[in-house]
Design a protein around this motif. Structure first.
Motif, short mmCIF file in Angstrom:
data_model
loop_
_atom_site.label_atom_id
_atom_site.label_comp_id
_atom_site.label_asym_id
_atom_site.label_seq_id
_atom_site.Cartn_x
_atom_site.Cartn_y
_atom_site.Cartn_z
N LEU A 66 0.81 -1.22 0.00
CA LEU A 66 0.00 0.00 0.00
C LEU A 66 0.84 1.27 0.00
CD1 LEU A 66 -2.77 -1.07 2.55
CD2 LEU A 66 -3.09 -0.63 0.11
N ASP A 67 2.03 1.21 0.59
CA ASP A 67 2.91 2.39 0.66
C ASP A 67 4.36 1.93 0.58
OD1 ASP A 67 4.24 4.70 1.13
OD2 ASP A 67 3.41 5.08 3.12
N ASP A 68 4.92 2.04 -0.61
CA ASP A 68 6.30 1.56 -0.80
C ASP A 68 7.32 2.69 -0.65
OD1 ASP A 68 5.82 3.01 -3.07
OD2 ASP A 68 6.45 1.45 -4.49
N LYS A 69 6.94 3.76 0.04
CA LYS A 69 7.85 4.88 0.28
C LYS A 69 8.13 5.09 1.76
CE LYS A 69 8.19 5.80 -4.07
NZ LYS A 69 9.44 5.41 -4.78
N ASN A 70 7.72 4.16 2.59
CA ASN A 70 7.95 4.27 4.04
C ASN A 70 9.01 3.25 4.43
OD1 ASN A 70 7.76 3.99 6.94
ND2 ASN A 70 5.82 5.09 6.83
N LYS A 71 10.17 3.75 4.85
CA LYS A 71 11.30 2.84 5.13
C LYS A 71 11.01 1.90 6.29
CE LYS A 71 13.80 6.18 8.04
NZ LYS A 71 15.06 6.95 8.19
N ILE B 63 14.07 4.27 -1.90
CA ILE B 63 13.92 5.41 -0.98
C ILE B 63 15.28 6.06 -0.79
CG2 ILE B 63 13.18 6.15 1.31
CD1 ILE B 63 11.38 3.72 1.45
N GLU B 64 15.36 7.35 -0.99
CA GLU B 64 16.61 8.08 -0.85
C GLU B 64 17.06 8.16 0.61
OE1 GLU B 64 16.18 11.90 -2.60
OE2 GLU B 64 16.07 11.15 -4.66
N LYS B 65 18.37 8.31 0.78
CA LYS B 65 18.98 8.50 2.09
C LYS B 65 18.70 7.34 3.05
CE LYS B 65 18.85 13.53 1.68
NZ LYS B 65 18.38 14.82 2.26
N THR B 66 18.74 6.14 2.51
CA THR B 66 18.57 4.94 3.35
C THR B 66 19.81 4.05 3.29
OG1 THR B 66 17.42 3.85 1.51
CG2 THR B 66 16.04 4.93 3.18
N GLU B 67 20.94 4.66 2.95
CA GLU B 67 22.18 3.86 2.82
C GLU B 67 22.60 3.19 4.13
OE1 GLU B 67 21.84 6.98 1.85
OE2 GLU B 67 22.00 6.91 -0.34
N ILE B 68 22.11 3.69 5.26
CA ILE B 68 22.46 3.10 6.55
C ILE B 68 22.05 1.63 6.62
CG2 ILE B 68 20.29 3.76 7.67
CD1 ILE B 68 23.78 3.87 9.29
N VAL C 252 14.46 -7.46 0.45
CA VAL C 252 13.70 -6.34 1.01
C VAL C 252 14.62 -5.14 1.22
CG1 VAL C 252 12.37 -5.52 2.99
CG2 VAL C 252 11.94 -7.80 2.06
N TYR C 253 15.80 -5.39 1.80
CA TYR C 253 16.74 -4.27 2.02
C TYR C 253 17.22 -3.70 0.69
CZ TYR C 253 17.05 -4.83 7.07
OH TYR C 253 16.77 -4.85 8.42
N GLU C 254 17.41 -4.55 -0.31
CA GLU C 254 17.80 -4.05 -1.63
C GLU C 254 16.70 -3.13 -2.19
OE1 GLU C 254 20.32 -3.91 -3.40
OE2 GLU C 254 21.65 -5.60 -3.05
#
Length: 340
Positions: free
Chosen positions: A100-105, A135-140, A127-129
């Motif tokens: 439903l929302d693929d933009k929420n990390k 999503i930007e800025k999720t390199e952590i 999933v992590y890939e």
């Protein structure tokens, strides 16, 4: 206007009026459902915070009944089932939240965690890939991905992921050490050493990185190269006592006792270097060396030890032990008395 035309116009007006009433009624019902869904969600969140998960689950489910496409509610239900180890139910709800929302990390993180709990590491990695790519800025989260690849012994994927981390965050001890471990596991010491060189050039003066290089080289029977690293470091950092200790041991192992003795004298003359460490080293020599070697190599160090640390009883004891094994009984007794 004829009676027939008036009748037709009246029917059309009724049709429009009826449609407006239906649309208005639908809007009212929709607003009401939205308010109810928000109410149940808020109440559910309250009980979730209070860790009354049973009540929270009931209220979240009621929120879904009135507002069935709320990704956050599916996420919260997935959290509850995950915490209670009902992983199949947790998985269903977490996947629904992401759909439903693929933009929420946070939705991805929950889904990956559930897959990890289930032991499905390949899916967790996927999933992590997806998370990092969408999503930007999720390199952590690349750290989690690399760990999953390591656990599966997918070393090439792990190395690739660590390189991506380096691209984002720069050279770091943690990443370089992990890459070194992988290269050594793959029996590629040259690449492991290249990682160490990168650390040394990025953080000059860090003794631990030099010692790590020496350790790898010694393990691979490259003592001469290890000495080169240690000597270069000590030229710039003469107080690098750990490096000097390793260098002295390398010299002793190669029968260069005079060279080893000179390095160890520098360490033993330093009053700030822990006397317990000095005593421990001499105790090891006591069990390893011959009487002649003790006399020529170990007792000069023990003499320095008691001069620098006259208040340490163990210093006198180890000196006495070494003298006794070197057939110097009178001097040995003298030091035992000093210890007492």
């Amino acid at each position: 206007m004829t009676i027939r035309k008036v009748h037709i116009l009246f029917i059309i007006l009724l049709m429009f009026a009826g449609n407006g009433f239906v649309l208005g009624q639908k809007k009212k019902n929709s607003d009401k459902n939205l308010r109810e869904a928000e109410f149940y969600f808020t109440e559910g969140e309250k009980y979730y915070i209070l860790e009354d998960y049973a009540k929270a689950l009931v209220l979240f489910q009621k929120s879904l009944d009135t507002g069935p496409d709320n990704a956050t509610v599916y996420f919260k239900i997935g959290q509850i089932y995950s915490q209670s180890s009902e992983l199949d139910k947790a998985l269903t709800n977490a996947k629904k939240a992401v759909d439903l929302d693929d933009k929420n990390k946070y939705f991805y993180v929950l889904l990956a965690d559930i897959y990890t709990q289930m032991g499905n590491f390949p899916e967790a990695a996927k999933v992590y890939e997806d998370l990092v790519s969408k999503i930007e800025k999720t390199e952590i989260y690349l750290f989690e991905l690399a760990a999953l690849y390591l656990y599966q012994q997918r070393y090439d994927d792990a190395l690739s992921t660590y390189n991506r981390i380096e691209d984002s965050y720069g050279v770091s001890e943690e990443i370089s050490f992990q890459k070194q471990k992988i290269y050594l596991q793959l029996n590629q010491p040259d690449k492991a050493l290249a990682e160490g060189d990168k650390l040394i050039s990025t953080f000059p003066g860090e003794e631990g990185y030099v010692l790590k290089q020496a350790e790898i080289l010694i393990h691979n029977k490259q003592d001469a190269q290890a000495k080169k690293y240690l000597n270069e470091y000590l030229t710039e950092n003469p107080d690098g006592y750990q490096s000097r200790m390793v260098l002295a041991e390398l010299k002793r192992r190669n029968d260069d006792y005079p060279g080893a003795l000179e390095d160890l004298k520098v360490i033993f003359k330093n009053p700030d270097y822990n006397p317990d460490n000095k005593v421990q080293l001499l105790a090891e020599y006591r069990s390893e060396l011959t009487a002649e070697q003790l006399l020529q190599f170990a007792t000069p160090l023990a003499e320095i030890l008691v001069d620098v640390h006259p208040e340490v009883a163990d210093a006198h004891i180890i000196y006495g032990d070494l003298l006794q094994q070197a057939n110097k009984p009178e001097q040995s007794v003298k030091n035992y008395k000093a210890a007492i």
